[in-house]
Design an enzyme around this catalytic site. Structure first.
Site, PDB file in Angstrom:
ATOM      1  N   TYR A 158       5.400   6.439 -12.527  1.00 19.64           N
ATOM      2  CA  TYR A 158       6.803   6.054 -12.410  1.00 19.64           C
ATOM      3  C   TYR A 158       7.007   4.614 -12.839  1.00 19.64           C
ATOM      4  O   TYR A 158       6.074   3.801 -12.894  1.00 19.64           O
ATOM      5  CB  TYR A 158       7.291   6.212 -10.961  1.00 19.64           C
ATOM      6  CG  TYR A 158       6.671   5.203 -10.027  1.00 19.64           C
ATOM      7  CD1 TYR A 158       7.268   3.972  -9.773  1.00 19.64           C
ATOM      8  CD2 TYR A 158       5.453   5.475  -9.409  1.00 19.64           C
ATOM      9  CE1 TYR A 158       6.679   3.044  -8.943  1.00 19.64           C
ATOM     10  CE2 TYR A 158       4.856   4.557  -8.568  1.00 19.64           C
ATOM     11  CZ  TYR A 158       5.462   3.342  -8.344  1.00 19.64           C
ATOM     12  OH  TYR A 158       4.871   2.421  -7.516  1.00 19.64           O
ATOM     13  N   PHE A 168      10.859  -3.738 -11.332  1.00 17.47           N
ATOM     14  CA  PHE A 168      10.233  -4.276 -10.129  1.00 17.47           C
ATOM     15  C   PHE A 168       8.887  -3.634  -9.833  1.00 17.47           C
ATOM     16  O   PHE A 168       8.108  -4.147  -9.038  1.00 17.47           O
ATOM     17  CB  PHE A 168      11.153  -4.163  -8.907  1.00 17.47           C
ATOM     18  CG  PHE A 168      11.630  -2.763  -8.602  1.00 17.47           C
ATOM     19  CD1 PHE A 168      10.836  -1.884  -7.887  1.00 17.47           C
ATOM     20  CD2 PHE A 168      12.876  -2.345  -9.024  1.00 17.47           C
ATOM     21  CE1 PHE A 168      11.277  -0.598  -7.595  1.00 17.47           C
ATOM     22  CE2 PHE A 168      13.331  -1.065  -8.734  1.00 17.47           C
ATOM     23  CZ  PHE A 168      12.532  -0.183  -8.022  1.00 17.47           C
ATOM     24  N   ASP A 169       8.582  -2.518 -10.479  1.00 13.93           N
ATOM     25  CA  ASP A 169       7.258  -1.922 -10.298  1.00 13.93           C
ATOM     26  C   ASP A 169       7.029  -0.851 -11.346  1.00 13.93           C
ATOM     27  O   ASP A 169       7.979  -0.258 -11.880  1.00 13.93           O
ATOM     28  CB  ASP A 169       7.117  -1.332  -8.904  1.00 13.93           C
ATOM     29  CG  ASP A 169       5.663  -1.030  -8.561  1.00 13.93           C
ATOM     30  OD1 ASP A 169       4.769  -1.655  -9.174  1.00 13.93           O
ATOM     31  OD2 ASP A 169       5.419  -0.187  -7.688  1.00 13.93           O
ATOM     32  N   ILE A 186      11.552   7.428   0.453  1.00 12.97           N
ATOM     33  CA  ILE A 186      13.003   7.333   0.601  1.00 12.97           C
ATOM     34  C   ILE A 186      13.659   8.664   0.228  1.00 12.97           C
ATOM     35  O   ILE A 186      13.114   9.456  -0.528  1.00 12.97           O
ATOM     36  CB  ILE A 186      13.575   6.183  -0.253  1.00 12.97           C
ATOM     37  CG1 ILE A 186      13.194   6.345  -1.727  1.00 12.97           C
ATOM     38  CG2 ILE A 186      13.139   4.833   0.281  1.00 12.97           C
ATOM     39  CD1 ILE A 186      13.804   5.310  -2.649  1.00 12.97           C
ATOM     40  N   TYR A 212      16.770   1.843  -0.253  1.00 14.79           N
ATOM     41  CA  TYR A 212      16.300   0.886   0.743  1.00 14.79           C
ATOM     42  C   TYR A 212      17.408   0.285   1.593  1.00 14.79           C
ATOM     43  O   TYR A 212      17.175  -0.656   2.342  1.00 14.79           O
ATOM     44  CB  TYR A 212      15.511  -0.222   0.047  1.00 14.79           C
ATOM     45  CG  TYR A 212      14.171   0.262  -0.441  1.00 14.79           C
ATOM     46  CD1 TYR A 212      13.084   0.327   0.412  1.00 14.79           C
ATOM     47  CD2 TYR A 212      13.998   0.665  -1.766  1.00 14.79           C
ATOM     48  CE1 TYR A 212      11.853   0.776  -0.028  1.00 14.79           C
ATOM     49  CE2 TYR A 212      12.773   1.124  -2.214  1.00 14.79           C
ATOM     50  CZ  TYR A 212      11.700   1.184  -1.344  1.00 14.79           C
ATOM     51  OH  TYR A 212      10.486   1.634  -1.782  1.00 14.79           O
ATOM     52  N   PHE A 229      14.664   5.107 -11.192  1.00 14.96           N
ATOM     53  CA  PHE A 229      13.252   5.446 -11.317  1.00 14.96           C
ATOM     54  C   PHE A 229      13.055   6.442 -12.444  1.00 14.96           C
ATOM     55  O   PHE A 229      13.739   7.464 -12.508  1.00 14.96           O
ATOM     56  CB  PHE A 229      12.713   6.057 -10.021  1.00 14.96           C
ATOM     57  CG  PHE A 229      12.632   5.107  -8.873  1.00 14.96           C
ATOM     58  CD1 PHE A 229      11.563   4.241  -8.739  1.00 14.96           C
ATOM     59  CD2 PHE A 229      13.629   5.083  -7.907  1.00 14.96           C
ATOM     60  CE1 PHE A 229      11.483   3.361  -7.667  1.00 14.96           C
ATOM     61  CE2 PHE A 229      13.555   4.215  -6.830  1.00 14.96           C
ATOM     62  CZ  PHE A 229      12.475   3.351  -6.718  1.00 14.96           C
TER      63      PHE A 229
END
Length: 272
Positions: A158, A168-169, A186, A212, A229
Site C-alpha cells: 500500500y 506519509f507511508d 481503521i 483517524y 490509500f
C-alpha cells in the site's frame, strides 16, 4: 496525551515572562533570547536541536501562531535560567489539557472543512463508489482470488497519502508487504478490503471519521484529515498459532498505517 501535556507543561512552566528583547538580542539579565543559535555544527548541538524538534512535535497539538510560540519560548527560558516567572504554574498548568483539547478540535474541524471539496471530487471520478459510511472505493485492477472477510488476516502492499498528495507511508518503499487482521484496522480499511479480491488493486479514499478521526496520527496525519490509500491485496493469511500481540503482526512491531491505535493512546474525547 498525558505525555504531550507533561512536555507542554515543561515548556510552559513559568510562561510569559514578558521580555521585550527580540530573538537573538541580549536581555537585561544577560541571557540571549531564543533564535540566537545558528545552524547546529557539532554532534552535541545537533542532538540539542533534535530535542527542540521532539518537543515541538509533542506540542503541535496546540496549533500555535508564531506570536504564541514566543510566549512558550519565554516560559521555557525563564524556567531554565531561573528567572522570575510572570505566571503562576499552579494556576495555569491545569489549564493546559483543556487548551490542548480545544486547539486540537479546532484544527481538526478546519482540516475536515478543507477536505470536503476533495472528497466530493473523488466521489465523482469514473468508477468510484461511495458507501453509506463515506468510504469512496475505486477498483483499479480486478482481482481473481478469494475475497477476505472481517475476521481474516491479509497481506498487502500500500501507499498512503494526504488529500494534498503528500505521502506519509509506503510499504513499497520499505520493500516488503505488510500483514494485519482486518478487525485491527481503521473502519475504512476493514470495509474497503472486503470489497477486494486477491490479486486486485484499489484506491480507498477515507473521510476522517472512518480513518483517524479528530486525533489523527501525529506527526504525519493531522486530526480530521481525509486519506487516500492505494492498496494491493496480495494474500489472505492464516494467522500463526500462539503468536503474541495482534494476529499477523510481528512481535514488537508497530501497527501499519490503517491499524487502530492502542486505546490508551486516545485522548478524550477523540475517536480512532
Amino acid at each position: 496525551m498525558k505525555k504531550t501535556i507533561l512536555i507542554a507543561a515543561m515548556l510552559s512552566l513559568t510562561a510569559c515572562q514578558g521580555q521585550n528583547a527580540k530573538p537573538g538580542e541580549t536581555s537585561a539579565t544577560g541571557t540571549t533570547t531564543a533564535g540566537a543559535a545558528g545552524a547546529p555544527q557539532t554532534e552535541e548541538q545537533k542532538t540539542l536541536y533534535a530535542l527542540g524538534l521532539s518537543i515541538g512535535r509533542s506540542i503541535s497539538v496546540f496549533d500555535m501562531t508564531p506570536q504564541e510560540l514566543e510566549f512558550v519560548k519565554a516560559g521555557l527560558t525563564a524556567q531554565v535560567t531561573g528567572q522570575k516567572s510572570d505566571v503562576d504554574l499552579e494556576t495555569y498548568g491545569p489549564k493546559l489539557q483543556d487548551l490542548a483539547r480545544e486547539r486540537s478540535l479546532r484544527k481538526a474541524n478546519a482540516e475536515k472543512e478543507k477536505s470536503k471539496a476533495f472528497l466530493d471530487e473523488k466521489a465523482k471520478e469514473t468508477g468510484a463508489q461511495k458507501t453509506e459510511s463515506g468510504l469512496i472505493y475505486k477498483e483499479t485492477q480486478a482481482g481473481t482470488g478469494a475475497q477476505p472477510q472481517a475476521s481474516d488476516v491479509v497481506k498487502v502492499h500500500y501507499k498512503g497519502t494526504l488529500s494534498d498528495g503528500k505521502e506519509f507511508d509506503s510499504s513499497y518503499k520499505r520493500g516488503e508487504p505488510t500483514q494485519f487482521p482486518l478487525q485491527g484496522v481503521i473502519k475504512c480499511w476493514t470495509e474497503g478490503l472486503q470489497k477486494m479480491k486477491v490479486g486486485g488493486k484499489a484506491q480507498l479514499v477515507c473521510p476522517s471519521d472512518i480513518a483517524y478521526g479528530d486525533r489523527g496520527a501525529p506527526p504525519n496525519i493531522p486530526g480530521g484529515a481525509a486519506l487516500v490509500f492505494e492498496v494491493e491485496l496480495l494474500e489472505i493469511v492464516k494467522p500463526p498459532e500462539g503468536a503474541p500481540g495482534m494476529p499477523g503482526m510481528p512481535g514488537g512491531a508497530p501497527p501499519a498505517p490503517g491499524a487502530k491505535p492502542p486505546p490508551a493512546a486516545k485522548p478524550p474525547p477523540a475517536t480512532k
